[in-house]
Design a protein around this motif. Structure first.
Motif, PDB file in Angstrom:
ATOM      1  N   ASP A   1       0.186   9.689   6.376  1.00  0.00           N
ATOM      2  CA  ASP A   1      -1.260   9.679   6.545  1.00  0.00           C
ATOM      3  C   ASP A   1      -1.914  10.855   5.826  1.00  0.00           C
ATOM      4  OD1 ASP A   1      -0.199  11.534   8.293  1.00  0.00           O
ATOM      5  OD2 ASP A   1      -1.401  10.909  10.023  1.00  0.00           O
TER       6      ASP A   1
ATOM      7  N   ARG B   1      -7.352   7.772   0.254  1.00  0.00           N
ATOM      8  CA  ARG B   1      -7.000   6.496   0.873  1.00  0.00           C
ATOM      9  C   ARG B   1      -6.722   6.728   2.356  1.00  0.00           C
ATOM     10  NH1 ARG B   1      -5.055   2.795  -3.245  1.00  0.00           N
ATOM     11  NH2 ARG B   1      -6.407   3.238  -5.034  1.00  0.00           N
ATOM     12  N   SER B   2      -7.175   5.846   3.182  1.00  0.00           N
ATOM     13  CA  SER B   2      -6.834   5.935   4.599  1.00  0.00           C
ATOM     14  C   SER B   2      -5.585   5.117   4.838  1.00  0.00           C
ATOM     15  CB  SER B   2      -7.984   5.419   5.469  1.00  0.00           C
ATOM     16  OG  SER B   2      -8.254   4.065   5.179  1.00  0.00           O
ATOM     17  N   TRP B   3      -4.674   5.652   5.649  1.00  0.00           N
ATOM     18  CA  TRP B   3      -3.460   4.916   5.963  1.00  0.00           C
ATOM     19  C   TRP B   3      -3.615   4.252   7.314  1.00  0.00           C
ATOM     20  CZ3 TRP B   3       0.316   2.498   3.963  1.00  0.00           C
ATOM     21  CH2 TRP B   3       1.371   2.056   4.758  1.00  0.00           C
TER      22      TRP B   3
ATOM     23  N   ALA C   1      -1.840  10.065   2.036  1.00  0.00           N
ATOM     24  CA  ALA C   1      -2.858   9.073   1.712  1.00  0.00           C
ATOM     25  C   ALA C   1      -4.245   9.698   1.670  1.00  0.00           C
ATOM     26  CB  ALA C   1      -2.805   7.937   2.734  1.00  0.00           C
TER      27      ALA C   1
ATOM     28  N   ILE D   1       0.863   4.508  -2.791  1.00  0.00           N
ATOM     29  CA  ILE D   1       0.756   5.924  -2.446  1.00  0.00           C
ATOM     30  C   ILE D   1       2.013   6.668  -2.874  1.00  0.00           C
ATOM     31  CG2 ILE D   1       0.572   7.532  -0.501  1.00  0.00           C
ATOM     32  CD1 ILE D   1      -1.081   5.263   0.917  1.00  0.00           C
TER      33      ILE D   1
ATOM     34  N   TYR E   1      -5.286  11.471  -1.444  1.00  0.00           N
ATOM     35  CA  TYR E   1      -5.679  10.625  -2.566  1.00  0.00           C
ATOM     36  C   TYR E   1      -6.902   9.761  -2.250  1.00  0.00           C
ATOM     37  CZ  TYR E   1      -1.095  12.014  -4.281  1.00  0.00           C
ATOM     38  OH  TYR E   1      -0.015  12.751  -4.700  1.00  0.00           O
TER      39      TYR E   1
ATOM     40  N   ASN F   1       0.830  -1.208   0.000  1.00  0.00           N
ATOM     41  CA  ASN F   1       0.000   0.000   0.000  1.00  0.00           C
ATOM     42  C   ASN F   1       0.863   1.255   0.000  1.00  0.00           C
ATOM     43  OD1 ASN F   1      -2.507  -1.315   0.008  1.00  0.00           O
ATOM     44  ND2 ASN F   1      -2.418  -1.633   2.215  1.00  0.00           N
ATOM     45  N   TYR F   2       1.956   1.207   0.726  1.00  0.00           N
ATOM     46  CA  TYR F   2       2.902   2.326   0.767  1.00  0.00           C
ATOM     47  C   TYR F   2       3.467   2.598  -0.618  1.00  0.00           C
ATOM     48  CZ  TYR F   2       7.216   4.786   2.218  1.00  0.00           C
ATOM     49  OH  TYR F   2       8.241   5.686   2.372  1.00  0.00           O
TER      50      TYR F   2
END
Length: 276
Positions: free
Chosen positions: A250, A258-260, A253, A71, A256, A67-68
């Motif tokens: 965070d 997206r929740s981190w 994210a 992002i 965009y 996921n990192y």
């Protein structure tokens, strides 16, 4: 989302270079996802050409790394496009790996992009892209150099890089694989090439001493990490003529949509710096 494991290699790539295939796999998955943060039309071709198959079932740290990387890719895309929108026309990607930004981003006229990496990486990349009929969307120069030794700065200048004009640098996913001495050496050379107004993006320095602890699915990656300049990376840059901005992960994210919620405090975000 699956996460990369050990894979068949497309040639004599060293262990660090093989991690570029892991990142390509993540980019391929995100590109095939509805509502993905970016589209890399060539990432799947690298995975296929390498005979890649996912490794063991990913643990929580492995999923966070994937996921990192997603992002991070979008953040750096926006950084580079912002730099050229502001008039910078030289872009340099040290340790470019299987990056395809020269082929997939909408570059304005006059951009010259330099990719630096080891010969086996560039040879594999060129072979796969040629098979896809891919053509760069800007002027592109690929230089086979060893960033941990030798005078790669002179090679860059000989290829047409103008030390007097501002440039945009992206050091993506590299510092963690270097020793502190190697990271400082690379930045010294980079700083000597970067005219005032140049920009630099990379991950924030982090403490990797316990990275991935308890998650054996990432041991093939974390065993290669040396930590670079660690959490002192931003301070080092500040002492050497760079004005450093920090972008927490965070917040990036959330930008965009997206929740981190990833595991691993060492995945702390990014630095964007400007040469004074």
């Amino acid at each position: 989302m699956t996460t990369p494991g050990p894979m068949a290699t497309p040639g004599p790539l060293n262990p660090v270079s093989r991690t570029a295939l892991s990142v390509a796999h993540v980019r391929a998955l995100e590109s095939e996802r509805p509502g993905g943060l970016f589209t890399d039309p060539y990432a799947r071709a690298f995975v296929t050409a390498a005979g890649y198959t996912p490794g063991r079932q990913p643990g929580p740290y492995a999923l966070s790394l994937a996921n990192y990387a997603v992002i991070r890719t979008r953040f750096y895309d926006d950084y580079l496009l912002g730099a050229v929108a502001d008039g910078i026309r030289q872009v340099v990607l040290p340790a470019a790996g299987l990056d395809t930004r020269a082929y997939r981003l909408p570059w304005p006229d006059g951009v010259r992009l330099y990719e630096l990496d080891l010969p086996p990486v560039l040879e594999f990349k060129e072979r796969v892209l040629a098979g896809q009929g891919a053509g760069p969307r800007c002027e592109r120069a690929a230089l086979d150099v060893d960033l941990t030794g030798g005078d790669w700065g002179s090679r860059l200048a000989a290829a047409g890089f103008d030390r007097e004009a501002p440039s945009a640098w992206l050091v993506e996913g590299l510092f963690v694989y270097l020793t502190g001495e190697q990271a400082a050496g690379l930045l010294d050379t980079l700083g000597g090439l970067a005219a005032p107004g140049s920009r630099l993006a990379h991950e924030r320095g982090r403490d990797v001493s316990a990275a991935g602890a308890g998650d054996p699915s990432v041991a093939h990656l974390t065993s290669l990490w040396k930590g670079g300049l660690g959490t002192g990376l931003g301070d080092w840059l500040g002492r050497h003529g760079w004005h450093v901005e920090t972008h927490p992960l965070d917040a990036v994210a959330a930008r965009y949509g997206r929740s981190w919620s990833g595991t691993g405090p060492d995945m702390a975000g990014f630095h964007l710096s400007t040469r004074g």
